[in-house]
Design a protein around this motif. Structure first.
Motif, PDB file in Angstrom:
ATOM      1  N   ASP A  19     -39.923 -31.361 -21.479  1.00  0.00           N
ATOM      2  CA  ASP A  19     -40.983 -32.353 -20.980  1.00  0.00           C
ATOM      3  C   ASP A  19     -41.400 -33.296 -22.232  1.00  0.00           C
ATOM      4  O   ASP A  19     -41.470 -32.637 -23.276  1.00  0.00           O
ATOM      5  CB  ASP A  19     -41.983 -31.569 -20.609  1.00  0.00           C
ATOM      6  CG  ASP A  19     -41.544 -30.976 -19.080  1.00  0.00           C
ATOM      7  OD1 ASP A  19     -41.131 -31.546 -18.412  1.00  0.00           O
ATOM      8  OD2 ASP A  19     -41.884 -29.619 -19.029  1.00  0.00           O
ATOM      9  N   PRO A  20     -41.941 -34.390 -21.884  1.00  0.00           N
ATOM     10  CA  PRO A  20     -42.237 -35.359 -22.989  1.00  0.00           C
ATOM     11  C   PRO A  20     -43.620 -34.662 -23.421  1.00  0.00           C
ATOM     12  O   PRO A  20     -44.497 -34.404 -22.785  1.00  0.00           O
ATOM     13  CB  PRO A  20     -42.539 -36.427 -22.474  1.00  0.00           C
ATOM     14  CG  PRO A  20     -42.565 -36.164 -20.915  1.00  0.00           C
ATOM     15  CD  PRO A  20     -41.866 -35.201 -20.449  1.00  0.00           C
TER      16      PRO A  20
ATOM     17  N   PRO B 290     -35.496 -40.639 -17.414  1.00  0.00           N
ATOM     18  CA  PRO B 290     -34.872 -39.168 -17.618  1.00  0.00           C
ATOM     19  C   PRO B 290     -33.479 -39.500 -18.386  1.00  0.00           C
ATOM     20  O   PRO B 290     -32.822 -40.440 -18.342  1.00  0.00           O
ATOM     21  CB  PRO B 290     -34.740 -38.845 -16.240  1.00  0.00           C
ATOM     22  CG  PRO B 290     -34.604 -39.931 -15.517  1.00  0.00           C
ATOM     23  CD  PRO B 290     -35.509 -41.015 -16.099  1.00  0.00           C
ATOM     24  N   MET B 291     -33.243 -38.382 -19.071  1.00  0.00           N
ATOM     25  CA  MET B 291     -31.885 -38.157 -19.978  1.00  0.00           C
ATOM     26  C   MET B 291     -31.208 -36.883 -19.796  1.00  0.00           C
ATOM     27  O   MET B 291     -32.031 -36.135 -19.253  1.00  0.00           O
ATOM     28  CB  MET B 291     -32.293 -38.567 -21.509  1.00  0.00           C
ATOM     29  CG  MET B 291     -32.949 -39.980 -21.793  1.00  0.00           C
ATOM     30  SD  MET B 291     -32.920 -40.297 -23.632  1.00  0.00           S
ATOM     31  CE  MET B 291     -34.203 -38.974 -23.918  1.00  0.00           C
ATOM     32  N   SER B 292     -29.972 -36.831 -20.447  1.00  0.00           N
ATOM     33  CA  SER B 292     -29.394 -35.541 -20.267  1.00  0.00           C
ATOM     34  C   SER B 292     -28.451 -35.402 -21.492  1.00  0.00           C
ATOM     35  O   SER B 292     -28.021 -36.553 -21.670  1.00  0.00           O
ATOM     36  CB  SER B 292     -28.723 -35.504 -18.977  1.00  0.00           C
ATOM     37  OG  SER B 292     -27.694 -36.351 -18.754  1.00  0.00           O
TER      38      SER B 292
ATOM     39  N   PHE C 176     -24.683 -24.613 -20.224  1.00  0.00           N
ATOM     40  CA  PHE C 176     -25.653 -25.153 -19.861  1.00  0.00           C
ATOM     41  C   PHE C 176     -26.083 -26.388 -20.704  1.00  0.00           C
ATOM     42  O   PHE C 176     -25.722 -26.494 -21.916  1.00  0.00           O
ATOM     43  CB  PHE C 176     -27.087 -24.106 -19.840  1.00  0.00           C
ATOM     44  CG  PHE C 176     -27.609 -23.888 -21.284  1.00  0.00           C
ATOM     45  CD1 PHE C 176     -28.756 -24.422 -21.696  1.00  0.00           C
ATOM     46  CD2 PHE C 176     -26.898 -22.940 -22.061  1.00  0.00           C
ATOM     47  CE1 PHE C 176     -29.190 -24.395 -22.750  1.00  0.00           C
ATOM     48  CE2 PHE C 176     -27.493 -22.889 -23.563  1.00  0.00           C
ATOM     49  CZ  PHE C 176     -28.619 -23.445 -23.997  1.00  0.00           C
ATOM     50  N   GLY C 177     -26.704 -27.286 -19.988  1.00  0.00           N
ATOM     51  CA  GLY C 177     -27.161 -28.705 -20.682  1.00  0.00           C
ATOM     52  C   GLY C 177     -28.792 -28.689 -20.756  1.00  0.00           C
ATOM     53  O   GLY C 177     -29.554 -27.774 -20.313  1.00  0.00           O
ATOM     54  N   ALA C 178     -29.230 -29.982 -20.998  1.00  0.00           N
ATOM     55  CA  ALA C 178     -30.784 -30.161 -21.131  1.00  0.00           C
ATOM     56  C   ALA C 178     -30.962 -31.492 -20.261  1.00  0.00           C
ATOM     57  O   ALA C 178     -30.086 -32.535 -20.462  1.00  0.00           O
ATOM     58  CB  ALA C 178     -31.202 -30.458 -22.539  1.00  0.00           C
ATOM     59  N   ARG C 179     -32.195 -31.403 -19.480  1.00  0.00           N
ATOM     60  CA  ARG C 179     -32.481 -32.722 -18.826  1.00  0.00           C
ATOM     61  C   ARG C 179     -33.793 -32.775 -19.458  1.00  0.00           C
ATOM     62  O   ARG C 179     -34.542 -32.151 -19.754  1.00  0.00           O
ATOM     63  CB  ARG C 179     -32.822 -32.025 -17.326  1.00  0.00           C
ATOM     64  CG  ARG C 179     -31.344 -32.166 -16.454  1.00  0.00           C
ATOM     65  CD  ARG C 179     -31.059 -33.515 -16.017  1.00  0.00           C
ATOM     66  NE  ARG C 179     -29.957 -33.577 -14.993  1.00  0.00           N
ATOM     67  CZ  ARG C 179     -30.146 -33.827 -13.796  1.00  0.00           C
ATOM     68  NH1 ARG C 179     -31.397 -33.971 -13.505  1.00  0.00           N
ATOM     69  NH2 ARG C 179     -28.863 -33.920 -13.141  1.00  0.00           N
ATOM     70  N   PHE C 180     -33.900 -34.273 -19.876  1.00  0.00           N
ATOM     71  CA  PHE C 180     -35.169 -34.864 -20.471  1.00  0.00           C
ATOM     72  C   PHE C 180     -36.070 -35.676 -19.397  1.00  0.00           C
ATOM     73  O   PHE C 180     -35.453 -36.461 -18.843  1.00  0.00           O
ATOM     74  CB  PHE C 180     -35.061 -35.686 -21.265  1.00  0.00           C
ATOM     75  CG  PHE C 180     -34.267 -35.273 -22.685  1.00  0.00           C
ATOM     76  CD1 PHE C 180     -34.879 -35.148 -23.780  1.00  0.00           C
ATOM     77  CD2 PHE C 180     -32.727 -35.052 -22.498  1.00  0.00           C
ATOM     78  CE1 PHE C 180     -33.978 -34.838 -25.079  1.00  0.00           C
ATOM     79  CE2 PHE C 180     -32.107 -34.442 -23.563  1.00  0.00           C
ATOM     80  CZ  PHE C 180     -32.685 -34.483 -24.941  1.00  0.00           C
ATOM     81  N   ARG C 181     -37.381 -35.170 -19.114  1.00  0.00           N
ATOM     82  CA  ARG C 181     -37.962 -35.599 -17.887  1.00  0.00           C
ATOM     83  C   ARG C 181     -38.603 -36.916 -18.682  1.00  0.00           C
ATOM     84  O   ARG C 181     -38.787 -37.006 -19.709  1.00  0.00           O
ATOM     85  CB  ARG C 181     -39.167 -34.741 -17.658  1.00  0.00           C
ATOM     86  CG  ARG C 181     -40.076 -35.039 -16.441  1.00  0.00           C
ATOM     87  CD  ARG C 181     -41.374 -34.063 -16.151  1.00  0.00           C
ATOM     88  NE  ARG C 181     -40.917 -32.802 -16.055  1.00  0.00           N
ATOM     89  CZ  ARG C 181     -40.397 -32.161 -14.995  1.00  0.00           C
ATOM     90  NH1 ARG C 181     -40.147 -32.893 -13.755  1.00  0.00           N
ATOM     91  NH2 ARG C 181     -39.999 -31.210 -14.795  1.00  0.00           N
TER      92      ARG C 181
END
Length: 310
Positions: free
Chosen positions: A46-47, A136-138, A159-164
């Motif tokens: 989360d930002p 959003p980014m990943s 697993f990866g990361a999701r950027f809100r």
């Protein structure tokens, strides 16, 4: 590489000793005596006012018929993101792979011993020091592996990361393109003065900056050559004594574009005439010997001549 001795290695060594010392026939173990499962939650970053933050739960379950010790190995999906100091990770080994750090961690503050059917849940923390985006980014590339104390792999999950986004969206993410080489520089170096705190040291003001979002562990400033008798004793603000020609830039890791000013407290030279010797200050960003993206602005020159004498 960080090394740690403790319960894990004790358990492993005891197991090896027992195996070597046994001279009689060894009965085959039942097929279901060892085993485990692993579940990994989603990592949503989360930002915040300082980059992105997020956590992911890891749950390990002993599916075998005997009590077992377990530990896990984690590769961060975003280089520099994993926060072992705030996570429940008693790290005893570390390496770098594809620019990502790989940690071996105990399941708790010590090695976890799980009874048959017992589970343990860890929550591990991540922070990415980049400016939050409106989209959003990943980023992929992370994984977790669980091992028993004898080194057998019992479970693995990628697993990866999701950027809100700053608007709250996770839909249709763009790939996160992170810088790979750190970019530190010296903005300015002021003239030396006497330490206003009365320590007897000389105070040399320095301003550094960090460009880009490449991962780094911190910045350091080296002064060379220092005249005889002179060492960097402290920084101001201080993260503790230095006593060397190389000092850490105080404060936490730096954001892209961040500028930070601080002071080097240097002991005066044995011979006052040596204060006029030219000293080169060089700033470097620590990230596993990765060279700076633009070394042309990493240095500046000064002397230890007190400003009032000029």
């Amino acid at each position: 590489m960080l090394k740690k001795t403790g319960t894990l290695f004790t358990a492993v060594l005891l197991g090896l000793t027992t195996s070597v010392a046994s001279t009689g026939p060894v009965a085959a173990a039942p097929a279901d005596t060892a085993g485990g499962t692993l579940s990994v939650g989603k990592l949503i970053l989360d930002p915040t006012e300082r980059g992105y933050r997020g956590s992911v739960p890891l749950t390990v379950t002993n599916t075998g018929s005997e009590t077992q010790y377990f530990y896990y190995t984690l590769r961060e999906p975003v280089p520099g993101a994993f926060q072992p100091g705030t996570s429940n990770c008693d790290s005893f080994d570390q390496r770098v792979e594809d620019n990502r750090r790989v940690f071996n961690c105990a399941l708790t503050d010590d090695l976890a011993e799980l009874a048959p059917g017992e589970s343990i849940r860890n929550v591990v923390d991540f922070q990415v020091l980049t400016n939050p985006r409106t989209y959003p980014m990943s980023m992929a590339g992370g994984w977790v592996e669980v091992y028993s104390a004898d080194g057998d792999l019992v479970a693995r999950k990628a697993f990866g990361a999701r950027f809100r986004s700053t608007t709250g969206s996770l839909a249709h993410p763009r790939p996160y393109a992170q810088d790979t080489r750190p970019d530190a520089g010296i903005e300015s170096v002021g003239p030396a003065t006497l330490d206003p705190e009365g320590s007897g040291n000389l105070y040399v003001p320095v301003t550094v900056r960090y460009r880009g979002d490449a991962p780094h562990l911190g910045l350091h400033v080296k002064a060379s050559p220092l005249p005889a008798g002179s060492l960097i004793q402290y920084t101001a603000p201080s993260d503790g004594p230095v006593g060397s020609d190389r000092a850490p830039v105080p404060g936490q890791r730096m954001m892209p574009g961040e500028v930070r000013s601080f002071g080097l407290l240097v002991s005066p030279p044995n011979d006052p005439a040596d204060a006029r010797d030219v000293i080169t200050l060089e700033v470097t960003a620590d990230w596993y010997e990765t060279p700076d993206a633009d070394p042309s602005d990493n240095t500046a020159q000064t002397t230890l001549v007190v400003a009032a004498d000029n």
